[in-house]
Write a protein that holds these residues in place. Structure first.
Motif, PDB file in Angstrom:
ATOM      1  N   SER A  22      11.769  11.373  -7.914  1.00  0.00           N
ATOM      2  CA  SER A  22      11.182  11.851  -6.659  1.00  0.00           C
ATOM      3  C   SER A  22      10.533  10.708  -5.890  1.00  0.00           C
ATOM      4  N   GLY A  23       9.899   9.791  -6.599  1.00  0.00           N
ATOM      5  CA  GLY A  23       9.265   8.650  -5.950  1.00  0.00           C
ATOM      6  C   GLY A  23      10.284   7.671  -5.397  1.00  0.00           C
ATOM      7  N   HIS A  24      11.361   7.446  -6.143  1.00  0.00           N
ATOM      8  CA  HIS A  24      12.416   6.555  -5.658  1.00  0.00           C
ATOM      9  C   HIS A  24      13.030   7.105  -4.364  1.00  0.00           C
ATOM     10  N   ALA A  25      13.254   8.408  -4.317  1.00  0.00           N
ATOM     11  CA  ALA A  25      13.838   9.013  -3.118  1.00  0.00           C
ATOM     12  C   ALA A  25      12.874   8.886  -1.935  1.00  0.00           C
ATOM     13  N   LYS A  26      11.596   9.091  -2.186  1.00  0.00           N
ATOM     14  CA  LYS A  26      10.591   9.028  -1.131  1.00  0.00           C
ATOM     15  C   LYS A  26      10.495   7.619  -0.539  1.00  0.00           C
ATOM     16  N   LEU A  27      10.398   6.631  -1.412  1.00  0.00           N
ATOM     17  CA  LEU A  27      10.238   5.264  -0.928  1.00  0.00           C
ATOM     18  C   LEU A  27      11.560   4.661  -0.450  1.00  0.00           C
ATOM     19  N   GLY A  28      12.680   5.162  -0.970  1.00  0.00           N
ATOM     20  CA  GLY A  28      13.973   4.709  -0.474  1.00  0.00           C
ATOM     21  C   GLY A  28      14.154   5.070   0.993  1.00  0.00           C
ATOM     22  N   THR A  29      13.723   6.259   1.347  1.00  0.00           N
ATOM     23  CA  THR A  29      13.786   6.692   2.750  1.00  0.00           C
ATOM     24  C   THR A  29      12.893   5.810   3.623  1.00  0.00           C
ATOM     25  N   ALA A  30      11.700   5.509   3.119  1.00  0.00           N
ATOM     26  CA  ALA A  30      10.773   4.652   3.871  1.00  0.00           C
ATOM     27  C   ALA A  30      11.349   3.249   4.059  1.00  0.00           C
ATOM     28  N   LEU A  31      11.975   2.707   3.015  1.00  0.00           N
ATOM     29  CA  LEU A  31      12.537   1.361   3.109  1.00  0.00           C
ATOM     30  C   LEU A  31      13.685   1.315   4.109  1.00  0.00           C
TER      31      LEU A  31
ATOM     32  N   ASP B  65       0.830  -1.218   0.000  1.00  0.00           N
ATOM     33  CA  ASP B  65       0.000   0.000   0.000  1.00  0.00           C
ATOM     34  C   ASP B  65       0.858   1.259   0.000  1.00  0.00           C
ATOM     35  N   TRP B  66       2.117   1.104  -0.336  1.00  0.00           N
ATOM     36  CA  TRP B  66       3.045   2.227  -0.210  1.00  0.00           C
ATOM     37  C   TRP B  66       2.731   3.395  -1.139  1.00  0.00           C
ATOM     38  N   LEU B  67       2.243   3.115  -2.320  1.00  0.00           N
ATOM     39  CA  LEU B  67       1.954   4.227  -3.235  1.00  0.00           C
ATOM     40  C   LEU B  67       0.929   5.173  -2.626  1.00  0.00           C
ATOM     41  N   THR B  68      -0.008   4.601  -1.876  1.00  0.00           N
ATOM     42  CA  THR B  68      -1.016   5.420  -1.205  1.00  0.00           C
ATOM     43  C   THR B  68      -0.496   5.952   0.121  1.00  0.00           C
ATOM     44  N   ARG B  69       0.104   5.083   0.914  1.00  0.00           N
ATOM     45  CA  ARG B  69       0.544   5.481   2.255  1.00  0.00           C
ATOM     46  C   ARG B  69       1.546   6.622   2.217  1.00  0.00           C
ATOM     47  N   TYR B  70       2.446   6.581   1.239  1.00  0.00           N
ATOM     48  CA  TYR B  70       3.482   7.603   1.161  1.00  0.00           C
ATOM     49  C   TYR B  70       3.206   8.644   0.069  1.00  0.00           C
ATOM     50  N   ASP B  71       1.965   8.703  -0.350  1.00  0.00           N
ATOM     51  CA  ASP B  71       1.533   9.722  -1.314  1.00  0.00           C
ATOM     52  C   ASP B  71       2.449   9.765  -2.538  1.00  0.00           C
ATOM     53  N   ALA B  72       2.701   8.571  -3.089  1.00  0.00           N
ATOM     54  CA  ALA B  72       3.637   8.456  -4.210  1.00  0.00           C
ATOM     55  C   ALA B  72       2.951   8.183  -5.543  1.00  0.00           C
ATOM     56  N   ILE B  73       1.618   8.192  -5.579  1.00  0.00           N
ATOM     57  CA  ILE B  73       0.932   7.945  -6.854  1.00  0.00           C
ATOM     58  C   ILE B  73       1.287   9.030  -7.858  1.00  0.00           C
ATOM     59  N   GLY B  74       1.428  10.238  -7.396  1.00  0.00           N
ATOM     60  CA  GLY B  74       1.809  11.340  -8.273  1.00  0.00           C
ATOM     61  C   GLY B  74       3.254  11.267  -8.720  1.00  0.00           C
ATOM     62  N   ASP B  75       4.034  10.398  -8.110  1.00  0.00           N
ATOM     63  CA  ASP B  75       5.436  10.228  -8.486  1.00  0.00           C
ATOM     64  C   ASP B  75       5.626   9.109  -9.508  1.00  0.00           C
ATOM     65  N   LEU B  76       4.527   8.512  -9.965  1.00  0.00           N
ATOM     66  CA  LEU B  76       4.623   7.475 -10.996  1.00  0.00           C
ATOM     67  C   LEU B  76       4.815   8.122 -12.361  1.00  0.00           C
ATOM     68  N   GLN B  77       5.640   7.494 -13.178  1.00  0.00           N
ATOM     69  CA  GLN B  77       5.850   8.039 -14.517  1.00  0.00           C
ATOM     70  C   GLN B  77       5.045   7.302 -15.584  1.00  0.00           C
ATOM     71  N   ASP B  78       4.580   6.083 -15.254  1.00  0.00           N
ATOM     72  CA  ASP B  78       3.830   5.326 -16.249  1.00  0.00           C
ATOM     73  C   ASP B  78       2.765   4.425 -15.624  1.00  0.00           C
ATOM     74  N   GLY B  79       2.399   4.715 -14.387  1.00  0.00           N
ATOM     75  CA  GLY B  79       1.412   3.896 -13.707  1.00  0.00           C
ATOM     76  C   GLY B  79       2.020   2.765 -12.897  1.00  0.00           C
ATOM     77  N   VAL B  80       3.275   2.435 -13.170  1.00  0.00           N
ATOM     78  CA  VAL B  80       3.942   1.330 -12.465  1.00  0.00           C
ATOM     79  C   VAL B  80       5.299   1.759 -11.907  1.00  0.00           C
ATOM     80  N   HIS B  81       6.089   2.463 -12.728  1.00  0.00           N
ATOM     81  CA  HIS B  81       7.448   2.829 -12.339  1.00  0.00           C
ATOM     82  C   HIS B  81       7.499   4.267 -11.837  1.00  0.00           C
ATOM     83  N   LEU B  82       8.449   4.497 -10.947  1.00  0.00           N
ATOM     84  CA  LEU B  82       8.542   5.783 -10.271  1.00  0.00           C
ATOM     85  C   LEU B  82       9.500   6.751 -10.949  1.00  0.00           C
ATOM     86  N   LYS B  83       9.222   8.016 -10.777  1.00  0.00           N
ATOM     87  CA  LYS B  83      10.183   9.061 -11.119  1.00  0.00           C
ATOM     88  C   LYS B  83      11.241   9.116 -10.018  1.00  0.00           C
TER      89      LYS B  83
END
Length: 280
Positions: free
Chosen positions: A251-260, A231-249
Motif C-alpha cells: 500500500s505504501g509503495h503504491a501511494k509513493l509511486g503515484t507521488a513520484l 518528508d514523504w512518510l509524513t507528507r503522504y501519510d505513509a507511516i502507517g504503511d511501513l512494515q518494519d519502520g523503514v520499508h513499505l508495504k
C-alpha cells in the motif's frame, strides 16, 4: 678595369649564397608539444580529436537479448536489452529493489521500460558486505548496466548512508564520482536523483532527512532533476504503511509511486515515444 673582374670573382660566391638564402627562406623551427615531440598537422589534429573507440549501434550487431556484450568503447561487459532506447535505468537500495517498489512504479508510470541495478544495504558510501557502494559496485562490474543509449538514469538512496553514519564529505565525494562516471559512459542520457525517504525535520527524520537535503544540493550543483523524499512518510501519510519502520508495504509503495510519477512528470521526465528506426 682589370680590378673589377677580380672583385667580382671574390664576391661572386657570397652573392650566390645570398641569393639562395633569400630565395628559399629559413626553414621553420619545428613546433613541439610539452613532451618535446613534433606537433601534428591540422589533419592529424582532427583525427586525434576523434574518439579512438566508438560504440556500435546495438541494432547493427544483432546480439541476442539478455546476452552480455564487451563494449569496445569502455571495455565493460554490458547487458543487451530488447529496447534500450525506451528503457530507464534505476540504481538504488532496498527501497528500489522489490518488484513494484515505489521508485519502479513512479518511473514506469511515465512510460518507460525499466532496468534496475543495486542491492539492499548499499548507498553512495554504504556497503552490505556482498557488494560495494554504488560507484564501486558499478566500476568493478558487480552490477551490469545496459549496452546502448538509455534515455534516463535515476539514482535513489541515502538511507543506508544514514544508518552507517557516512559523513557529508564522504557522500558528496562518492556522489560526484558516480555522476561523473555515468555522464562519461552515457553522455546522451538524462540523469535524475531521488532523495532519502524519511519523516521530515519536525517528525523525527533525523540524519535521513539531512542526507536528502545534501543530495538535493549536489543535484542542484549539476543541474540534475531532483525529487526530495525527506518528508514523504509524513507528507503522504505513509507511516502507517511501513512494515518494519523503514520499508513499505504494498500500500505504501503504491501511494509513493503515484507521488513520484507526479513529481517526475512535473520535471518533464516523461518518456518520449520514438517510432523511428534505430540508426544502422
Amino acid at each position: 678595369m682589370r680590378q673589377a673582374p677580380a672583385v667580382f670573382r671574390m664576391l661572386a660566391p657570397l652573392i650566390a649564397t645570398g641569393v639562395l638564402l633569400v630565395g628559399c627562406g629559413p626553414s621553420p623551427a619545428p613546433i613541439t608539444t610539452p613532451s618535446g615531440s613534433s606537433a601534428p598537422g591540422p589533419a592529424q589534429t582532427a583525427a586525434a580529436d576523434k574518439p579512438l573507440r566508438v560504440a556500435p549501434a546495438p541494432s547493427s550487431l544483432n546480439l541476442p537479448v539478455g546476452s552480455l556484450y564487451k563494449n569496445p568503447a569502455n571495455n565493460r561487459s554490458e547487458l543487451v536489452l530488447a529496447d534500450v532506447r525506451h528503457t530507464a535505468v534505476l540504481i538504488g537500495d532496498s527501497q528500489s529493489m522489490p518488484k513494484d517498489s515505489w521508485p519502479q512504479q513512479g518511473i514506469t508510470a511515465m512510460g518507460y521500460k525499466l532496468h534496475v541495478v543495486g542491492m539492499g544495504g548499499t548507498g553512495y558510501v554504504a556497503t552490505n558486505g556482498k557488494t560495494g557502494n554504488y560507484i564501486d559496485a558499478l566500476q568493478r562490474g558487480d552490477w551490469v548496466l545496459p549496452f546502448g543509449d538509455p534515455p534516463l538514469i535515476v539514482i535513489q538512496g541515502g538511507g543506508n548512508d544514514a544508518t552507517q553514519r557516512a559523513t557529508d564529505a564522504q557522500i558528496t565525494s562518492n556522489a560526484e564520482r558516480l555522476l561523473a562516471a555515468l555522464k562519461k559512459r552515457y553522455p546522451g542520457a538524462t540523469l535524475a536523483m531521488i532523495g532519502t525517504l524519511a519523516k521530515g525535520v519536525g517528525n523525527g527524520g533525523g540524519r535521513r532527512t539531512e542526507i536528502d537535503a545534501l543530495l538535493g544540493r549536489i543535484a542542484a550543483k549539476h543541474a540534475i532533476p531532483f525529487v526530495s523524499a525527506g518528508d514523504w512518510l509524513t507528507r503522504y501519510d505513509a507511516i502507517g504503511d511501513l512494515q518494519d519502520g523503514v520499508h513499505l508495504k504494498a500500500s505504501g509503495h503504491a501511494k509513493l509511486g503515484t507521488a513520484l510519477a507526479r513529481e517526475f512528470t512535473a520535471l518533464g521526465l516523461m518518456a518520449r515515444p520514438d517510432t523511428a528506426e534505430p540508426a544502422k
